[in-house]
Design a protein around this motif. Structure first.
Motif, PDB file in Angstrom:
ATOM      1  N   UNK A   1     -40.458   1.405  -3.999  1.00 29.97           N
ATOM      2  CA  UNK A   1     -39.547   2.331  -3.536  1.00 29.97           C
ATOM      3  C   UNK A   1     -38.666   1.963  -2.692  1.00 29.97           C
ATOM      4  N   UNK A   2     -37.309   2.601  -2.561  1.00 27.56           N
ATOM      5  CA  UNK A   2     -36.249   2.304  -1.603  1.00 27.56           C
ATOM      6  C   UNK A   2     -36.828   2.057  -0.263  1.00 27.56           C
ATOM      7  N   UNK A   3     -36.441   0.871   0.185  1.00 24.15           N
ATOM      8  CA  UNK A   3     -36.897   0.647   1.663  1.00 24.15           C
ATOM      9  C   UNK A   3     -35.717   0.772   2.589  1.00 24.15           C
ATOM     10  N   UNK A   4     -35.369  -0.276   3.506  1.00 22.29           N
ATOM     11  CA  UNK A   4     -34.385   0.012   4.599  1.00 22.29           C
ATOM     12  C   UNK A   4     -32.893   0.102   3.811  1.00 22.29           C
ATOM     13  N   UNK A   5     -32.295   1.322   4.241  1.00 22.65           N
ATOM     14  CA  UNK A   5     -31.233   1.665   3.804  1.00 22.65           C
ATOM     15  C   UNK A   5     -29.876   0.634   4.652  1.00 22.65           C
ATOM     16  N   UNK A   6     -29.442  -0.438   3.698  1.00 19.52           N
ATOM     17  CA  UNK A   6     -28.468  -1.454   4.315  1.00 19.52           C
ATOM     18  C   UNK A   6     -27.104  -0.949   4.612  1.00 19.52           C
ATOM     19  N   UNK A   7     -26.513  -0.647   3.336  1.00 21.55           N
ATOM     20  CA  UNK A   7     -24.813  -0.576   3.154  1.00 21.55           C
ATOM     21  C   UNK A   7     -24.575   0.493   2.149  1.00 21.55           C
ATOM     22  N   UNK A   8     -23.739   1.628   2.443  1.00 21.71           N
ATOM     23  CA  UNK A   8     -23.143   2.570   1.538  1.00 21.71           C
ATOM     24  C   UNK A   8     -21.697   2.150   1.568  1.00 21.71           C
ATOM     25  N   UNK A   9     -21.178   1.951   0.044  1.00 25.90           N
ATOM     26  CA  UNK A   9     -19.514   1.618  -0.100  1.00 25.90           C
ATOM     27  C   UNK A   9     -19.154   2.773  -0.710  1.00 25.90           C
ATOM     28  N   UNK A  10     -17.979   3.359  -0.147  1.00 22.32           N
ATOM     29  CA  UNK A  10     -17.172   4.331  -0.893  1.00 22.32           C
ATOM     30  C   UNK A  10     -16.025   3.685  -1.330  1.00 22.32           C
ATOM     31  N   UNK A  11     -15.570   3.602  -2.816  1.00 22.11           N
ATOM     32  CA  UNK A  11     -14.421   3.183  -3.342  1.00 22.11           C
ATOM     33  C   UNK A  11     -13.378   4.038  -3.655  1.00 22.11           C
ATOM     34  N   UNK A  12     -12.333   3.933  -3.259  1.00 22.64           N
ATOM     35  CA  UNK A  12     -10.902   4.971  -3.636  1.00 22.64           C
ATOM     36  C   UNK A  12     -10.158   4.295  -4.498  1.00 22.64           C
ATOM     37  N   UNK A  13     -10.130   4.406  -5.873  1.00 20.21           N
ATOM     38  CA  UNK A  13      -9.248   3.560  -6.636  1.00 20.21           C
ATOM     39  C   UNK A  13      -7.792   4.048  -6.753  1.00 20.21           C
ATOM     40  N   UNK A  14      -7.410   5.370  -6.274  1.00 17.03           N
ATOM     41  CA  UNK A  14      -6.111   5.691  -6.444  1.00 17.03           C
ATOM     42  C   UNK A  14      -5.154   4.879  -5.815  1.00 17.03           C
TER      43      UNK A  14
ATOM     44  N   UNK B   1      -8.738  -3.520  -2.206  1.00 15.78           N
ATOM     45  CA  UNK B   1      -8.886  -4.186  -3.308  1.00 15.78           C
ATOM     46  C   UNK B   1      -8.153  -5.309  -3.676  1.00 15.78           C
ATOM     47  N   UNK B   2      -6.872  -5.295  -3.484  1.00 13.87           N
ATOM     48  CA  UNK B   2      -6.011  -6.673  -3.864  1.00 13.87           C
ATOM     49  C   UNK B   2      -6.527  -7.731  -2.899  1.00 13.87           C
ATOM     50  N   UNK B   3      -6.952  -7.299  -1.429  1.00 14.97           N
ATOM     51  CA  UNK B   3      -7.264  -8.427  -0.963  1.00 14.97           C
ATOM     52  C   UNK B   3      -8.668  -9.061  -1.124  1.00 14.97           C
ATOM     53  N   UNK B   4      -9.406  -8.298  -1.486  1.00 16.02           N
ATOM     54  CA  UNK B   4     -10.770  -8.651  -1.923  1.00 16.02           C
ATOM     55  C   UNK B   4     -10.576  -9.688  -3.190  1.00 16.02           C
ATOM     56  N   UNK B   5      -9.621  -9.309  -4.070  1.00 12.56           N
ATOM     57  CA  UNK B   5      -9.489 -10.038  -5.420  1.00 12.56           C
ATOM     58  C   UNK B   5      -8.950 -11.519  -5.026  1.00 12.56           C
ATOM     59  N   UNK B   6      -8.394 -11.605  -3.794  1.00 13.02           N
ATOM     60  CA  UNK B   6      -7.867 -12.794  -3.185  1.00 13.02           C
ATOM     61  C   UNK B   6      -8.972 -13.762  -2.512  1.00 13.02           C
TER      62      UNK B   6
ATOM     63  N   UNK C   1      -5.764  13.946 -14.592  1.00 12.42           N
ATOM     64  CA  UNK C   1      -7.317  13.879 -14.042  1.00 12.42           C
ATOM     65  C   UNK C   1      -8.163  12.967 -14.545  1.00 12.42           C
ATOM     66  N   UNK C   2      -8.132  12.710 -16.080  1.00 13.21           N
ATOM     67  CA  UNK C   2      -8.890  11.755 -16.736  1.00 13.21           C
ATOM     68  C   UNK C   2      -8.528  10.364 -16.724  1.00 13.21           C
ATOM     69  N   UNK C   3      -6.999  10.151 -16.489  1.00  8.44           N
ATOM     70  CA  UNK C   3      -6.766   8.831 -15.987  1.00  8.44           C
ATOM     71  C   UNK C   3      -6.974   8.379 -14.483  1.00  8.44           C
ATOM     72  N   UNK C   4      -6.957   9.321 -13.728  1.00 10.49           N
ATOM     73  CA  UNK C   4      -7.635   9.083 -12.316  1.00 10.49           C
ATOM     74  C   UNK C   4      -9.029   8.827 -12.042  1.00 10.49           C
ATOM     75  N   UNK C   5      -9.651   9.557 -13.017  1.00  6.75           N
ATOM     76  CA  UNK C   5     -11.331   9.290 -12.942  1.00  6.75           C
ATOM     77  C   UNK C   5     -11.416   8.023 -13.588  1.00  6.75           C
ATOM     78  N   UNK C   6     -10.722   7.443 -14.724  1.00  7.23           N
ATOM     79  CA  UNK C   6     -10.908   6.181 -15.043  1.00  7.23           C
ATOM     80  C   UNK C   6     -10.395   5.131 -14.280  1.00  7.23           C
ATOM     81  N   UNK C   7      -9.326   5.094 -13.569  1.00  4.89           N
ATOM     82  CA  UNK C   7      -8.885   4.547 -12.333  1.00  4.89           C
ATOM     83  C   UNK C   7      -9.736   4.312 -11.349  1.00  4.89           C
ATOM     84  N   UNK C   8     -10.600   5.525 -10.920  1.00  2.67           N
ATOM     85  CA  UNK C   8     -11.746   5.240 -10.127  1.00  2.67           C
ATOM     86  C   UNK C   8     -12.723   4.509 -10.296  1.00  2.67           C
ATOM     87  N   UNK C   9     -13.368   4.903 -11.601  1.00  2.96           N
ATOM     88  CA  UNK C   9     -14.433   3.851 -12.126  1.00  2.96           C
ATOM     89  C   UNK C   9     -14.056   2.607 -12.312  1.00  2.96           C
ATOM     90  N   UNK C  10     -13.041   2.143 -12.547  1.00  2.00           N
ATOM     91  CA  UNK C  10     -12.489   0.736 -12.614  1.00  2.00           C
ATOM     92  C   UNK C  10     -12.352   0.088 -11.604  1.00  2.00           C
TER      93      UNK C  10
END
Length: 325
Positions: free
Chosen positions: A230-243, A298-303, A166-175
């Motif tokens: 203050x926060x104004x116009x909300x433009x973009x929300x990104x969810x990252x799933x690192x698993x 992610x791999x495509x974004x790194x290219x 679980x700790x490894x998965x959390x770290x992977x997600x944060x990374x």
């Protein structure tokens, strides 16, 4: 003949080093070191006061010291980390064990920071007596004939394994979140007005300030900043799933969908999901998370030459309102 490719055992190698460290802090090695620094008369007195007589006798017949299974106050005062050892022995994860409704959340810092407050010190006797009841049930359940130092060690490791993973998965997600944040930062670098380790403020082509920052749920958000700060116009929300485990991708997409629904209700115009699995049908994922406007890998974004990165880059520039360089 189809090719066979086993993944490398990097996670298990990491676990092996982590286990060596944990043994010195939480497991039987840590217990043995702590006992050496204690007055044996005090230890025996507290064991006699707290451990049921039948269990003292049963363990003695196996030539085992009772503190291998039963905590007493002097042990936990000398080494608060050992609360983790006895928790593992009973098979509880930290999440299960340190619940406020069980009255145990306030003891968590003993295990994690080796901190023992005066209030918790006063309540150690009650805590150890409660442990004694449950450990006695454990002995009854598994049978005294199976109890040995090795078996006790096995029980703690059975609980520790999922905790490590679980700790490894959390770290992977944060990374993974950090990688995506850095990619975005590189894209908007020329327009950065101010930045910290967790946020970037841009000045766009319309002289408006736009902030990109880490968030709890979703992982990364982009919004305009009003003059009042203050926060104004909300433009973009990104969810990252690192698993990287493809077998669990559908659960992670379900989590992303839940987060994006919340983001939409908070006014975010766009919702993106970034995943760490390459060989996947993005059209299928779209059906599982209809709220996700765009999927990226992610791999495509790194290219930087990939079509996916170019699409990501152009979309970021468009949403933030900054010019390309």
């Amino acid at each position: 003949m189809s090719s066979i490719n086993l993944p490398n055992p990097e996670l298990q190698i990491s676990f092996s080093y982590k286990l060596g460290q944990i043994r010195e802090v939480y497991l039987q090695e840590a217990l043995s070191k702590t006992i050496k620094s204690l007055d044996i008369k005090t230890l025996n007195f507290e064991l006699d006061q707290i451990v049921p007589a039948k269990d003292l006798k049963r363990l003695a017949m196996k030539s085992l010291r009772a503190e291998l299974m039963f905590p007493v106050p002097c042990l936990l005062i000398e080494n608060p980390n050992l609360l983790g050892y006895y928790r593992l022995l009973l098979g509880f994860s930290q999440k299960e064990f340190y619940k406020s409704e069980l009255g145990l959340s306030r003891f968590k810092r003993m295990e994690t920071n080796q901190f023992l407050s005066n209030k918790n010190r006063e309540d150690l006797n009650s805590l150890c007596k409660e442990f004694a009841i449950r450990v006695s049930e454990l002995i009854d359940g598994v049978g005294i004939d199976r109890i040995s130092k090795e078996f006790i060690d096995d029980l703690t490791l059975l609980t520790l394994g999922p905790q490590l993973r679980g700790g490894a998965n959390n770290k992977r997600g944060i990374d993974a979140i950090t990688v995506v944040f850095k990619i975005i930062k590189d894209i908007v670098q020329h327009a950065i007005h101010d930045s910290t380790s967790s946020s970037i403020t841009l000045l766009n082509s319309s002289e408006r300030r736009v902030q990109i920052k880490f968030a709890a749920d979703p992982d990364i958000v982009i919004h305009e900043i009003m003059d009042e700060g203050f926060d104004g116009h909300a433009l973009l929300a990104i969810e990252v799933k690192g698993g990287k485990d493809i077998s669990n991708i559908h659960n992670r997409i379900g989590e992303a969908e839940k987060s994006h629904r919340k983001a939409k209700s908070d006014g975010y115009v766009e919702c993106w999901t970034v995943i760490n699995v390459d060989q996947i049908d993005l059209n299928l994922l779209k059906k599982e998370s209809p709220t996700t406007n765009q999927f990226f890998r992610i791999n495509h974004l790194n290219n930087f030459n990939s079509d996916e990165f170019k699409k990501f880059r152009n979309s970021i520039l468009s949403l933030t309102g900054i010019r390309s360089v």
